[in-house]
Write a protein that holds these residues in place. Sequence first.
Motif, PDB file in Angstrom:
ATOM      1  N   VAL A 158       0.859  -1.177   0.000  1.00  0.00           N
ATOM      2  CA  VAL A 158       0.000   0.000   0.000  1.00  0.00           C
ATOM      3  C   VAL A 158       0.900   1.234   0.000  1.00  0.00           C
ATOM      4  CG1 VAL A 158      -1.752   1.284   1.276  1.00  0.00           C
ATOM      5  CG2 VAL A 158      -1.803  -1.224   1.273  1.00  0.00           C
ATOM      6  N   LEU A 159       0.747   2.094  -1.005  1.00  0.00           N
ATOM      7  CA  LEU A 159       1.520   3.325  -1.099  1.00  0.00           C
ATOM      8  C   LEU A 159       0.646   4.479  -0.615  1.00  0.00           C
ATOM      9  CD1 LEU A 159       4.034   4.919  -1.989  1.00  0.00           C
ATOM     10  CD2 LEU A 159       3.004   5.058  -4.277  1.00  0.00           C
ATOM     11  N   VAL A 160       1.080   5.157   0.441  1.00  0.00           N
ATOM     12  CA  VAL A 160       0.352   6.288   1.010  1.00  0.00           C
ATOM     13  C   VAL A 160       1.157   7.552   0.715  1.00  0.00           C
ATOM     14  CG1 VAL A 160      -0.630   7.283   3.107  1.00  0.00           C
ATOM     15  CG2 VAL A 160      -0.558   4.799   2.829  1.00  0.00           C
ATOM     16  N   LEU A 161       0.553   8.467  -0.037  1.00  0.00           N
ATOM     17  CA  LEU A 161       1.246   9.687  -0.453  1.00  0.00           C
ATOM     18  C   LEU A 161       0.660  10.920   0.222  1.00  0.00           C
ATOM     19  CD1 LEU A 161       1.403   9.170  -4.321  1.00  0.00           C
ATOM     20  CD2 LEU A 161       3.192   8.720  -2.666  1.00  0.00           C
ATOM     21  N   ALA A 162       1.535  11.738   0.749  1.00  0.00           N
ATOM     22  CA  ALA A 162       1.168  13.069   1.243  1.00  0.00           C
ATOM     23  C   ALA A 162       2.422  13.918   1.102  1.00  0.00           C
ATOM     24  CB  ALA A 162       0.704  13.022   2.690  1.00  0.00           C
ATOM     25  N   ALA A 163       2.290  15.066   0.473  1.00  0.00           N
ATOM     26  CA  ALA A 163       3.438  15.930   0.226  1.00  0.00           C
ATOM     27  C   ALA A 163       4.053  16.408   1.536  1.00  0.00           C
ATOM     28  CB  ALA A 163       3.019  17.133  -0.616  1.00  0.00           C
ATOM     29  N   LEU A 164       5.328  16.723   1.467  1.00  0.00           N
ATOM     30  CA  LEU A 164       6.017  17.213   2.658  1.00  0.00           C
ATOM     31  C   LEU A 164       5.426  18.529   3.135  1.00  0.00           C
ATOM     32  CD1 LEU A 164       9.709  16.444   1.678  1.00  0.00           C
ATOM     33  CD2 LEU A 164       8.258  15.200   3.284  1.00  0.00           C
TER      34      LEU A 164
ATOM     35  N   ALA B  13      -4.213   8.727 -12.055  1.00  0.00           N
ATOM     36  CA  ALA B  13      -3.390   8.878 -10.851  1.00  0.00           C
ATOM     37  C   ALA B  13      -3.295  10.344 -10.448  1.00  0.00           C
ATOM     38  CB  ALA B  13      -2.000   8.295 -11.080  1.00  0.00           C
ATOM     39  N   ASN B  14      -3.156  11.222 -11.421  1.00  0.00           N
ATOM     40  CA  ASN B  14      -3.109  12.653 -11.144  1.00  0.00           C
ATOM     41  C   ASN B  14      -4.429  13.129 -10.556  1.00  0.00           C
ATOM     42  OD1 ASN B  14      -1.792  15.251 -11.245  1.00  0.00           O
ATOM     43  ND2 ASN B  14      -3.206  15.740 -12.907  1.00  0.00           N
ATOM     44  N   LEU B  15      -5.532  12.600 -11.062  1.00  0.00           N
ATOM     45  CA  LEU B  15      -6.848  12.934 -10.531  1.00  0.00           C
ATOM     46  C   LEU B  15      -6.944  12.527  -9.061  1.00  0.00           C
ATOM     47  CD1 LEU B  15      -9.787  13.884 -11.097  1.00  0.00           C
ATOM     48  CD2 LEU B  15     -10.283  11.513 -11.668  1.00  0.00           C
ATOM     49  N   VAL B  16      -6.468  11.342  -8.741  1.00  0.00           N
ATOM     50  CA  VAL B  16      -6.482  10.872  -7.345  1.00  0.00           C
ATOM     51  C   VAL B  16      -5.684  11.833  -6.472  1.00  0.00           C
ATOM     52  CG1 VAL B  16      -5.649   9.057  -5.790  1.00  0.00           C
ATOM     53  CG2 VAL B  16      -6.844   8.440  -7.894  1.00  0.00           C
ATOM     54  N   MET B  17      -4.504  12.218  -6.925  1.00  0.00           N
ATOM     55  CA  MET B  17      -3.640  13.070  -6.104  1.00  0.00           C
ATOM     56  C   MET B  17      -4.145  14.508  -6.010  1.00  0.00           C
ATOM     57  SD  MET B  17       0.153  11.639  -6.962  1.00  0.00           S
ATOM     58  CE  MET B  17       0.099  12.195  -8.637  1.00  0.00           C
ATOM     59  N   SER B  18      -4.962  14.939  -6.949  1.00  0.00           N
ATOM     60  CA  SER B  18      -5.437  16.325  -6.930  1.00  0.00           C
ATOM     61  C   SER B  18      -6.609  16.545  -5.991  1.00  0.00           C
ATOM     62  CB  SER B  18      -5.829  16.766  -8.342  1.00  0.00           C
ATOM     63  OG  SER B  18      -6.994  16.086  -8.765  1.00  0.00           O
ATOM     64  N   ARG B  19      -7.153  15.500  -5.423  1.00  0.00           N
ATOM     65  CA  ARG B  19      -8.355  15.621  -4.599  1.00  0.00           C
ATOM     66  C   ARG B  19      -8.105  15.697  -3.103  1.00  0.00           C
ATOM     67  NH1 ARG B  19     -12.523  11.709  -7.634  1.00  0.00           N
ATOM     68  NH2 ARG B  19     -12.928  13.092  -9.373  1.00  0.00           N
ATOM     69  N   GLY B  20      -6.892  15.705  -2.688  1.00  0.00           N
ATOM     70  CA  GLY B  20      -6.623  15.828  -1.257  1.00  0.00           C
ATOM     71  C   GLY B  20      -5.769  14.703  -0.732  1.00  0.00           C
ATOM     72  N   ALA B  21      -5.018  15.016   0.290  1.00  0.00           N
ATOM     73  CA  ALA B  21      -4.088  14.054   0.874  1.00  0.00           C
ATOM     74  C   ALA B  21      -4.739  13.377   2.073  1.00  0.00           C
ATOM     75  CB  ALA B  21      -2.813  14.776   1.297  1.00  0.00           C
ATOM     76  N   PRO B  22      -4.285  12.188   2.387  1.00  0.00           N
ATOM     77  CA  PRO B  22      -3.311  11.395   1.647  1.00  0.00           C
ATOM     78  C   PRO B  22      -3.950  10.681   0.459  1.00  0.00           C
ATOM     79  CG  PRO B  22      -3.954  10.221   3.622  1.00  0.00           C
ATOM     80  CD  PRO B  22      -4.664  11.551   3.656  1.00  0.00           C
ATOM     81  N   SER B  23      -3.148  10.440  -0.564  1.00  0.00           N
ATOM     82  CA  SER B  23      -3.565   9.638  -1.707  1.00  0.00           C
ATOM     83  C   SER B  23      -3.025   8.235  -1.488  1.00  0.00           C
ATOM     84  CB  SER B  23      -2.995  10.210  -3.004  1.00  0.00           C
ATOM     85  OG  SER B  23      -3.449  11.518  -3.206  1.00  0.00           O
ATOM     86  N   VAL B  24      -3.866   7.248  -1.752  1.00  0.00           N
ATOM     87  CA  VAL B  24      -3.478   5.859  -1.485  1.00  0.00           C
ATOM     88  C   VAL B  24      -3.591   5.057  -2.780  1.00  0.00           C
ATOM     89  CG1 VAL B  24      -4.018   3.788  -0.158  1.00  0.00           C
ATOM     90  CG2 VAL B  24      -4.236   6.039   0.907  1.00  0.00           C
ATOM     91  N   PHE B  25      -2.530   4.282  -3.070  1.00  0.00           N
ATOM     92  CA  PHE B  25      -2.498   3.417  -4.241  1.00  0.00           C
ATOM     93  C   PHE B  25      -2.270   1.988  -3.767  1.00  0.00           C
ATOM     94  CE2 PHE B  25      -1.442   7.581  -5.759  1.00  0.00           C
ATOM     95  CZ  PHE B  25      -2.153   7.685  -6.945  1.00  0.00           C
TER      96      PHE B  25
END
Length: 159
Positions: A66-72, A119-131
């Motif tokens: 599981v990849l959990v993304l949130a910008a620094l 993927a860009n759509l997922v990341m543009s909707r708010g953090a965290p983004s999960v893949f």
Amino acid sequence: MNLLRLLLLLAAVGFAYHMWGPRRPLSPFEQIEQAQARIDAPVQADADAQGFIPTDVPTGVEHGVVLVLAALNCPKDASQRADDMVERLRGMGIPAKRDDHLPVPRAIRMDQLDSFKRANLVMSRGAPSVFINGMGKSNPTLHEVVAEYKQTQGSADSD
């Protein structure tokens, strides 16, 4: 009595004007929201029961992780939710990785373009983004992530 009829007539005319009269122009922000909704509609139609949409597995991320993304520089609460989610997933025995960017290949082939747009759509909707295993969602609950992980692991095991 005539005054009452006049007031009722004015009220009816005012109501009709309000309902069917000229519309105010949309603000630029409202226009963008409507355009985004038209773009998102076909993508959201592909969403599964947990609301995850199909995307490619990001480069360098193993299947089953599981990849959990949130910008620094994202808001503190979003970053804390991402860290907490990774910690809780690992506590449940689910392999999870926390990162601040989506790893992408140096060159994107035309057949991958749609998936990267998703993927860009997922990341543009708010953090965290999960893949997870080729599926992505922004700001899911821990319950949704666990359910998606189990669902996609089951389908991966049967392949």
